[in-house]
Design an enzyme around this catalytic site. Sequence first.
Site, PDB file in Angstrom:
ATOM      1  N   THR A  55       0.857  -1.183   0.000  1.00 25.91           N
ATOM      2  CA  THR A  55       0.000   0.000   0.000  1.00 25.91           C
ATOM      3  C   THR A  55       0.896   1.236   0.000  1.00 25.91           C
ATOM      4  OG1 THR A  55      -0.136   0.373   2.398  1.00 25.91           O
ATOM      5  CG2 THR A  55      -1.581  -1.331   1.476  1.00 25.91           C
ATOM      6  N   CYS A  56       0.273   2.415   0.039  1.00 23.78           N
ATOM      7  CA  CYS A  56       1.084   3.631   0.034  1.00 23.78           C
ATOM      8  C   CYS A  56       1.883   3.777   1.328  1.00 23.78           C
ATOM      9  CB  CYS A  56       0.205   4.866  -0.186  1.00 23.78           C
ATOM     10  SG  CYS A  56      -1.028   5.151   1.097  1.00 23.78           S
ATOM     11  N   ASN A  57       1.496   3.074   2.379  1.00 20.98           N
ATOM     12  CA  ASN A  57       2.169   3.220   3.664  1.00 20.98           C
ATOM     13  C   ASN A  57       2.955   1.991   4.100  1.00 20.98           C
ATOM     14  OD1 ASN A  57       1.466   5.889   4.391  1.00 20.98           O
ATOM     15  ND2 ASN A  57      -0.607   5.204   4.862  1.00 20.98           N
ATOM     16  N   ARG A  58       2.874   0.904   3.363  1.00 23.25           N
ATOM     17  CA  ARG A  58       3.593  -0.295   3.811  1.00 23.25           C
ATOM     18  C   ARG A  58       3.831  -1.268   2.668  1.00 23.25           C
ATOM     19  NH1 ARG A  58       1.828  -1.987   8.384  1.00 23.25           N
ATOM     20  NH2 ARG A  58       0.488  -0.192   8.790  1.00 23.25           N
ATOM     21  N   GLY A 201      -8.530   6.693  -9.794  1.00 24.00           N
ATOM     22  CA  GLY A 201      -8.563   5.350  -9.206  1.00 24.00           C
ATOM     23  C   GLY A 201      -9.186   5.381  -7.816  1.00 24.00           C
ATOM     24  N   GLU A 202      -8.884   4.361  -7.009  1.00 26.54           N
ATOM     25  CA  GLU A 202      -9.500   4.265  -5.689  1.00 26.54           C
ATOM     26  C   GLU A 202      -9.152   5.468  -4.823  1.00 26.54           C
ATOM     27  OE1 GLU A 202     -11.741   2.873  -2.511  1.00 26.54           O
ATOM     28  OE2 GLU A 202     -11.750   2.331  -4.638  1.00 26.54           O
ATOM     29  N   GLY A 204      -8.062   8.432  -5.854  1.00 23.63           N
ATOM     30  CA  GLY A 204      -8.662   9.613  -6.468  1.00 23.63           C
ATOM     31  C   GLY A 204     -10.146   9.709  -6.171  1.00 23.63           C
TER      32      GLY A 204
END
Length: 446
Positions: A55-58, A201-202, A204
């Site tokens: 994900t964007c964080n992991r 996308g999700e 956005g």
Amino acid sequence: MNERIQTQFMVMSFSHKNAAIDIREKLNFATEQIVPFLQKICASEAIKEAILLCTCNRVEIYTSILDRRIARDHIYQCLTQEKQISLESLQDIVHIYLNQYAIYHIFCVASSLDSLVVGETQITGQLKVAYKLSYDHALCSKDMTRLMHFAFKCAAHVRAHTDISSNSVSVASAAVNMAEQKLQEKGESLDSVEVLLIGSGEMGRLVAKHLSNHQAKITLLNRSEHNAQNLAQEIKANIPTYPIVVKPYETLRESLKTHRVVFVATAAKDYVIKSDMIVPHHDRRLYFDLSVPRNIETMAIPHTEIYSVDDLQEIVDQNKTSRQESAKVGLKIVDQFTADFFKWLQTLSIDPIIKQMRYLAKQSAMKELERAIKKGYLPQEYEKNVEKILHGAFNTFLHQPTMRLRQASENPQGDPIIEATKNIFDISDDVVMLNGYKCEKDTTIY
């Protein structure tokens, strides 16, 4: 050694807690890269099953393993080859969790208790997608299905028994809230400016939803104009008169000149906004890059502020304060689910052991009864009555040992007792594994 004793769980974690965004960018996997990478991981005999959560964080690798050292070194090797990152760099930042700690961590992740924004609603779905992708390609089966089954139950229980997801916050909403705060510092607000949103996308979609809650006027750009139009229609379905305009992606340079607040959330692997696209200006510009890898080039331009997902600390701190009590309750729930998971996992192997002990006792008793009748020590007509007596005798004899075995199975330190019992009664691993675990593949997103 049986599967329950052999199998261990391991997590290798690179998250917002230990890896800066530039490292997470290097470690990021596109969807089409995940399965080939997991296949390389599972090529090691020390690794049975694997899931990759990105994900964007992991970026986290969840595995069931047979040898922790070999498994760990093999994953390091795969990462260094795939991402061209030195082994030393990986070792300096990685968090590795084993067994109970691994399970506890995964349950916390699934329940959004380990998220940058505690209580955010995306992570459970992202974990389900990661599990399904691995399952569909035969890269995980019984071990990880058991684990995911409990993780999703735990996440649902945390949501049901805490307020952690009430007025839920996500990375997208945190960014929109930060934009509102930054504008208010100068006496403005989102409903007074035109906002440029790049990406449909999700992420956005979530940004557009939260911007609409603030009544912001949105200009939407996306490489696929069809997808952008679909998102615009989705927003207008709730607010028919909402001011959202779709423009061709080719108008990006011109749009950057006229918009002071910009959100970028695409799956592009390179910069969408580069320094040579920004013309000199005197108004304050706020750029929010919610993509990993980042979509806005690092630049130092007067009056321009660029924020990435790691810069949302102000909103994150507010979120932590407001949800602190719910998080404490949630962590207690995770702790209980972790203990329950291991108790349940251990009982899967103890029942066939007990059944086999009773079977062996019955076989011995019947063998001696048959011999006694053949030798003439016992009349044939007494066979059924004596059989009942013997059955009661060995059940009485085995009652206390089986109770102790069940108690031992609920304690991780009980493994030596169970193994000793198997050795004493000569119970093979094949017998234990006859008690196959079946779990319906759960792919419903909460």
